[in-house]
Design a protein around this motif. Structure first.
Motif, PDB file in Angstrom:
ATOM      1  N   LYS A 109       0.822  -1.211   0.000  1.00  0.00           N
ATOM      2  CA  LYS A 109       0.000   0.000   0.000  1.00  0.00           C
ATOM      3  C   LYS A 109       0.852   1.254   0.000  1.00  0.00           C
ATOM      4  N   ALA A 110       1.959   1.235   0.726  1.00  0.00           N
ATOM      5  CA  ALA A 110       2.810   2.424   0.809  1.00  0.00           C
ATOM      6  C   ALA A 110       3.326   2.820  -0.575  1.00  0.00           C
ATOM      7  N   GLU A 111       3.735   1.835  -1.365  1.00  0.00           N
ATOM      8  CA  GLU A 111       4.239   2.138  -2.703  1.00  0.00           C
ATOM      9  C   GLU A 111       3.126   2.706  -3.580  1.00  0.00           C
ATOM     10  N   VAL A 112       1.931   2.146  -3.461  1.00  0.00           N
ATOM     11  CA  VAL A 112       0.796   2.642  -4.244  1.00  0.00           C
ATOM     12  C   VAL A 112       0.493   4.085  -3.858  1.00  0.00           C
ATOM     13  N   ILE A 113       0.440   4.380  -2.567  1.00  0.00           N
ATOM     14  CA  ILE A 113       0.112   5.732  -2.110  1.00  0.00           C
ATOM     15  C   ILE A 113       1.195   6.714  -2.549  1.00  0.00           C
ATOM     16  N   ARG A 114       2.481   6.332  -2.423  1.00  0.00           N
ATOM     17  CA  ARG A 114       3.569   7.206  -2.887  1.00  0.00           C
ATOM     18  C   ARG A 114       3.424   7.527  -4.368  1.00  0.00           C
ATOM     19  N   GLU A 115       3.139   6.509  -5.186  1.00  0.00           N
ATOM     20  CA  GLU A 115       3.041   6.720  -6.624  1.00  0.00           C
ATOM     21  C   GLU A 115       1.806   7.548  -6.993  1.00  0.00           C
ATOM     22  N   VAL A 116       0.698   7.362  -6.290  1.00  0.00           N
ATOM     23  CA  VAL A 116      -0.503   8.171  -6.561  1.00  0.00           C
ATOM     24  C   VAL A 116      -0.216   9.637  -6.269  1.00  0.00           C
ATOM     25  N   LEU A 117       0.468   9.917  -5.152  1.00  0.00           N
ATOM     26  CA  LEU A 117       0.797  11.301  -4.825  1.00  0.00           C
ATOM     27  C   LEU A 117       1.787  11.902  -5.824  1.00  0.00           C
ATOM     28  N   ARG A 118       2.766  11.126  -6.275  1.00  0.00           N
ATOM     29  CA  ARG A 118       3.689  11.616  -7.306  1.00  0.00           C
ATOM     30  C   ARG A 118       2.942  11.892  -8.599  1.00  0.00           C
ATOM     31  N   LEU A 119       2.031  10.991  -8.950  1.00  0.00           N
ATOM     32  CA  LEU A 119       1.238  11.171 -10.165  1.00  0.00           C
ATOM     33  C   LEU A 119       0.429  12.462 -10.085  1.00  0.00           C
ATOM     34  N   ALA A 120      -0.176  12.727  -8.944  1.00  0.00           N
ATOM     35  CA  ALA A 120      -0.973  13.950  -8.782  1.00  0.00           C
ATOM     36  C   ALA A 120      -0.090  15.194  -8.888  1.00  0.00           C
ATOM     37  N   ARG A 121       1.138  15.109  -8.424  1.00  0.00           N
ATOM     38  CA  ARG A 121       2.044  16.271  -8.529  1.00  0.00           C
ATOM     39  C   ARG A 121       2.539  16.478  -9.950  1.00  0.00           C
ATOM     40  N   GLU A 122       2.758  15.401 -10.690  1.00  0.00           N
ATOM     41  CA  GLU A 122       3.379  15.496 -12.013  1.00  0.00           C
ATOM     42  C   GLU A 122       2.379  15.567 -13.155  1.00  0.00           C
ATOM     43  N   HIS A 123       1.151  15.123 -12.960  1.00  0.00           N
ATOM     44  CA  HIS A 123       0.163  15.021 -14.031  1.00  0.00           C
ATOM     45  C   HIS A 123      -0.975  15.997 -13.746  1.00  0.00           C
ATOM     46  N   GLU A 124      -1.028  17.083 -14.519  1.00  0.00           N
ATOM     47  CA  GLU A 124      -1.981  18.165 -14.249  1.00  0.00           C
ATOM     48  C   GLU A 124      -3.445  17.717 -14.232  1.00  0.00           C
ATOM     49  N   PRO A 125      -3.929  16.880 -15.182  1.00  0.00           N
ATOM     50  CA  PRO A 125      -5.325  16.434 -15.104  1.00  0.00           C
ATOM     51  C   PRO A 125      -5.640  15.668 -13.812  1.00  0.00           C
ATOM     52  N   THR A 126      -4.688  14.874 -13.347  1.00  0.00           N
ATOM     53  CA  THR A 126      -4.901  14.138 -12.095  1.00  0.00           C
ATOM     54  C   THR A 126      -4.974  15.116 -10.928  1.00  0.00           C
ATOM     55  N   LYS A 127      -4.111  16.111 -10.942  1.00  0.00           N
ATOM     56  CA  LYS A 127      -4.122  17.116  -9.879  1.00  0.00           C
ATOM     57  C   LYS A 127      -5.446  17.872  -9.868  1.00  0.00           C
ATOM     58  N   LYS A 128      -5.953  18.228 -11.065  1.00  0.00           N
ATOM     59  CA  LYS A 128      -7.235  18.939 -11.156  1.00  0.00           C
ATOM     60  C   LYS A 128      -8.381  18.069 -10.660  1.00  0.00           C
ATOM     61  N   ALA A 129      -8.357  16.767 -11.000  1.00  0.00           N
ATOM     62  CA  ALA A 129      -9.410  15.849 -10.542  1.00  0.00           C
ATOM     63  C   ALA A 129      -9.366  15.731  -9.020  1.00  0.00           C
ATOM     64  N   LEU A 130      -8.165  15.693  -8.441  1.00  0.00           N
ATOM     65  CA  LEU A 130      -8.023  15.628  -6.998  1.00  0.00           C
ATOM     66  C   LEU A 130      -8.557  16.905  -6.336  1.00  0.00           C
ATOM     67  N   LEU A 131      -8.199  18.043  -6.886  1.00  0.00           N
ATOM     68  CA  LEU A 131      -8.696  19.315  -6.346  1.00  0.00           C
ATOM     69  C   LEU A 131     -10.222  19.385  -6.404  1.00  0.00           C
ATOM     70  N   LYS A 132     -10.807  18.876  -7.484  1.00  0.00           N
ATOM     71  CA  LYS A 132     -12.269  18.875  -7.621  1.00  0.00           C
ATOM     72  C   LYS A 132     -12.902  18.037  -6.513  1.00  0.00           C
ATOM     73  N   ARG A 133     -12.300  16.912  -6.184  1.00  0.00           N
ATOM     74  CA  ARG A 133     -12.822  16.052  -5.109  1.00  0.00           C
ATOM     75  C   ARG A 133     -12.645  16.671  -3.743  1.00  0.00           C
ATOM     76  N   LEU A 134     -11.548  17.407  -3.537  1.00  0.00           N
ATOM     77  CA  LEU A 134     -11.268  17.989  -2.240  1.00  0.00           C
ATOM     78  C   LEU A 134     -12.106  19.232  -1.946  1.00  0.00           C
ATOM     79  N   ARG A 135     -12.633  19.872  -2.961  1.00  0.00           N
ATOM     80  CA  ARG A 135     -13.432  21.098  -2.734  1.00  0.00           C
ATOM     81  C   ARG A 135     -14.809  20.791  -2.262  1.00  0.00           C
TER      82      ARG A 135
END
Length: 135
Positions: A109-135
């Motif tokens: 799980k730790a590796e999955v969570i690390r990679e998801v967070l890296r993906l959100a930082r590096e991939h703008e559409p993923t970051k936008k989708a995350l921001l939409k969920r957090l609002r």
């Protein structure tokens, strides 16, 4: 009254230093040489120049696809993520599904969570989708 051992235990003298060598290998250090190495001699005479050690190869079938390996335990900063029991079971099944889809023998799980967070930082559409969920 306890019976004394009538036969001596096995001779373990040949294993001296094995534990230390094993620990050095696990830490990624070169184990200390037990016997001095003789320099290699070329057929035409003269000593062979020392070559730098070859980079360590990972085990067969084990790749990280260019991703960084997890930090060593001594360097890691622990982070806790709490899940309710139902969500935890869903996450376990999701990680198993990812492991199978990636064709890996192990995935935590730790590796999955690390990679998801890296993906959100590096991939703008993923970051936008995350921001939409957090609002």
């Amino acid at each position: 009254m306890s019976a004394a051992r009538s036969t001596p235990g096995p001779d373990m003298s040949g294993l001296t230093g094995d534990w230390k060598r094993l620990q050095e290998l696990r830490d990624g250090k070169e184990p200390a040489a037990t016997e001095p190495e003789e320099p290699a001699v070329r057929p035409g005479g003269g000593e062979e120049q020392e070559k730098p050690p070859a980079p360590r190869k990972s085990r067969a079938g084990r790749t990280r696809g260019g991703r960084r390996p997890p930090p060593a335990a001594a360097d890691a900063i622990p982070t806790t993520v709490r899940f309710d029991p139902e969500e935890s079971v869903e996450l376990d099944f999701f990680v198993l599904e990812l492991r199978d889809d990636a064709g890996r023998r192990s995935l935590d799980k730790a590796e999955v969570i690390r990679e998801v967070l890296r993906l959100a930082r590096e991939h703008e559409p993923t970051k936008k989708a995350l921001l939409k969920r957090l609002r």
